[in-house]
Design a protein around this motif. Structure first.
Motif, mmCIF file in Angstrom:
data_model
loop_
_atom_site.group_PDB
_atom_site.id
_atom_site.type_symbol
_atom_site.label_atom_id
_atom_site.label_comp_id
_atom_site.label_asym_id
_atom_site.label_seq_id
_atom_site.Cartn_x
_atom_site.Cartn_y
_atom_site.Cartn_z
ATOM 1 N N PRO A 1 -6.204 79.246 -40.378
ATOM 2 C CA PRO A 1 -6.915 80.387 -39.846
ATOM 3 C C PRO A 1 -8.501 80.317 -39.929
ATOM 4 C CG PRO A 1 -5.111 81.059 -41.453
ATOM 5 C CD PRO A 1 -5.388 79.490 -41.446
ATOM 6 N N ASN B 1 0.016 83.099 -37.666
ATOM 7 C CA ASN B 1 -0.914 83.739 -37.842
ATOM 8 C C ASN B 1 -2.488 84.024 -36.675
ATOM 9 O OD1 ASN B 1 -0.600 84.568 -40.668
ATOM 10 N ND2 ASN B 1 -1.058 82.404 -41.360
ATOM 11 N N SER C 1 -1.374 89.440 -39.727
ATOM 12 C CA SER C 1 -2.103 89.057 -38.379
ATOM 13 C C SER C 1 -2.128 90.275 -37.392
ATOM 14 C CB SER C 1 -1.493 87.724 -37.689
ATOM 15 O OG SER C 1 -0.339 87.826 -37.468
ATOM 16 N N ILE D 1 -6.743 86.573 -43.750
ATOM 17 C CA ILE D 1 -5.348 86.078 -43.540
ATOM 18 C C ILE D 1 -5.133 84.918 -44.235
ATOM 19 C CG2 ILE D 1 -3.910 84.913 -41.693
ATOM 20 C CD1 ILE D 1 -5.268 86.862 -39.622
ATOM 21 N N SER E 1 2.970 87.312 -43.064
ATOM 22 C CA SER E 1 2.640 87.110 -41.495
ATOM 23 C C SER E 1 2.292 88.257 -40.676
ATOM 24 C CB SER E 1 3.602 86.422 -40.928
ATOM 25 O OG SER E 1 4.771 87.024 -40.694
#
Length: 489
Positions: free
Chosen positions: A416, A283, A54, A83, A51
């Motif tokens: 994402p 994200n 991001s 991502i 994570s």
């Protein structure tokens, strides 16, 4: 299985609904707590390496560090593609890892997955320098394979070590590993990325933490109570009776029965929705508040971490509330799971959508909505579908969650990408609102399916009987007795 319940014999059919164990459970802090805590920490560390990109990628693509020598890149590939790439490879591995872990033991597979994740994450700075966005994506693909294996393998540990009456509490320990990791990785990566060290050292720090965890797991991790050399007889009996385990017994996987059970699909669908929401929050929230509300990377990290900190604290209450509701018979097990799942996901989804109506000139008004997102999501993760699979079968829960993870990643990888596809002006809140409305629908609709299909009954294909050694423990069906010994955790 013979056991006492108010001087009467408890039938095996009653035991399939779970038992409230009233015998000696061994140490207050037992080996089961160590195993769950270790897997929770490992899950959190691996999740942080997933994570935190991001935040890190914002520093990789713009000069955020006070040190001008820290590299940054201009890529044509969208950040959302980079991502989400970690999800591309995780799907296939989640599908098989749970089955392999059940058959051959999860300890060494967990260790290998964590080690591979550390190596791939460590190589991201070099890969970015050599191969640009493609190099980073390759590293993320390797990480995805490692993390896709790790999650269902830890479910093997939970299925073997967590007694029925402690599922919500132990589930919270597992969840807190993720939430604490988000807090630490988000804040630390933001601070380091802006410092003279720059974003590469945010990565290297968490690689070191990952390696340290591997050492602890090597020495302290065990597949089940049977193979642990120092577990007390009392704790071992408590776990085995509660889960109806039998020493060294291997049970063939009833694939057809598992996937023709509606309750299993209720868990899988709910996990798809919950994990999609978690993916979007972890994200895209950082990108959303930076672009719409113009927070710098350090402010972004602090604002992103605060909601997770509050949800971590509230999770303690939610975990004990779930177990209290069940043992006091306020609601049945299945209705408790339904209530936590639906309330949590719908509440978090609404908060996510409402965050887009905050005026940019009042940027910090968005913080309460971010807090509600995390707190409600914690409610569903502690007492909802995340632990419902163990009610159906502790033995085959890793397989159920492995398939759920595969399906979740198949859907989640589009999360994402929605930012890349639907948002042309990243500073426009109304364009983010469309993305978040889609997120809310994808998260909430499967939870409705869970409400319809959920069950708390131990399935006939998931029932493993045990003939425990003397002394015979005193047990009762969950909810039919509220008596507890002083040594209960």
């Amino acid at each position: 299985m013979d056991a006492e319940k108010s001087s009467e014999t408890v039938s095996s059919s009653e035991l399939t609904d779970g038992i409230l164990y009233k015998g000696d459970k061994g140490p207050r802090w037992g080996k089961r707590h160590i195993q769950v805590t270790l897997t929770a920490m490992g899950t959190g560390i691996l999740f942080s390496t997933k994570s935190m990109l991001s935040i890190v990628i914002l520093a990789m693509t713009s000069q955020q560090s006070v040190n001008e020598n820290v590299p940054y890149y201009e890529w044509e590939t969208g950040n959302g593609v980079i991502i989400s790439s970690i999800l591309w490879s995780s799907m296939a591995f989640q599908l098989v890892a749970g089955h392999i872990g059940k058959e051959y033991g999860a300890k060494w597979l967990i260790l290998g997955s964590a080690a591979i994740n550390a190596i791939a994450f460590c190589l991201i700075p070099a890969a970015a320098s050599i191969g640009g966005a493609t190099g980073v994506i390759i590293c993320r693909l390797v990480q995805g394979a490692a993390q896709g294996s790790f999650t269902p393998l830890t479910a093997c540990i939970g299925g073997a070590w967590v007694p029925a009456e402690e599922r919500a509490r132990m589930g919270y320990i597992g969840t807190i590993g993720i939430t604490v990791s988000i807090i630490i990785s988000t804040v630390v990566s933001g601070i380091i990325a802006k410092s003279s060290l720059g974003w590469p050292w945010a990565i290297y720090l968490f690689v070191i933490i990952n390696v340290i965890w591997c050492v602890f797991w090597y020495f302290l991790g065990y597949n089940n109570p049977v193979c642990h050399p120092t577990v007390t007889k009392e704790e071992k009996t408590y776990i085995q009776v509660s889960l109806m385990q039998e020493d060294y017994k291997k049970v063939p996987t009833p694939w057809v029965k598992i996937f023709t059970t509606l309750a299993v699909w209720g868990v899988i669908l709910a996990q798809i929705g919950t994990n999609f929401l978690l993916t979007m929050l972890s994200n895209l929230n950082s990108m959303f508040i930076q672009e719409v509300f113009a927070f710098d990377i350090q402010q972004n990290a602090l604002v992103s971490a605060l909601p997770v900190l509050l949800s971590t604290g509230s999770g303690v209450g939610f975990a004990f509330l779930s177990d209290f509701i069940i043992t006091r018979k306020c609601l049945s097990v299945v209705n408790t799971r339904r209530t936590f799942q639906l309330t949590g996901v719908v509440g978090s989804s609404l908060s996510l959508v409402l965050s887009t109506v905050v005026p940019p000139e009042h940027a910090y008004w968005v913080v309460p909505f971010l807090c509600f997102e995390s707190i409600f999501l914690m409610l569903s993760m502690v007492g909802g579908s995340t632990i419902s699979g163990y009610d159906l079968s502790p033995t085959f829960a890793p397989i159920v969650y492995g398939v759920a993870g595969t399906c979740s990643d198949a859907v989640g990888l589009f999360g994402p990408l929605l930012e890349t596809w639907l948002i042309s002006d990243t500073t426009a809140a109304d364009e983010w609102r469309l993305v978040f409305i889609i997120t809310a629908l994808v998260a909430s609709v499967p939870s409705i399916a869970f409400v319809l299909f959920a069950s708390d009954k131990r399935q006939d294909w998931g029932d493993i009987e045990i003939r425990p050694a003397e002394p015979k423990p005193e047990i009762s069906v969950i909810g039919e007795s509220t008596e507890r010994k002083d040594n209960e955790f």
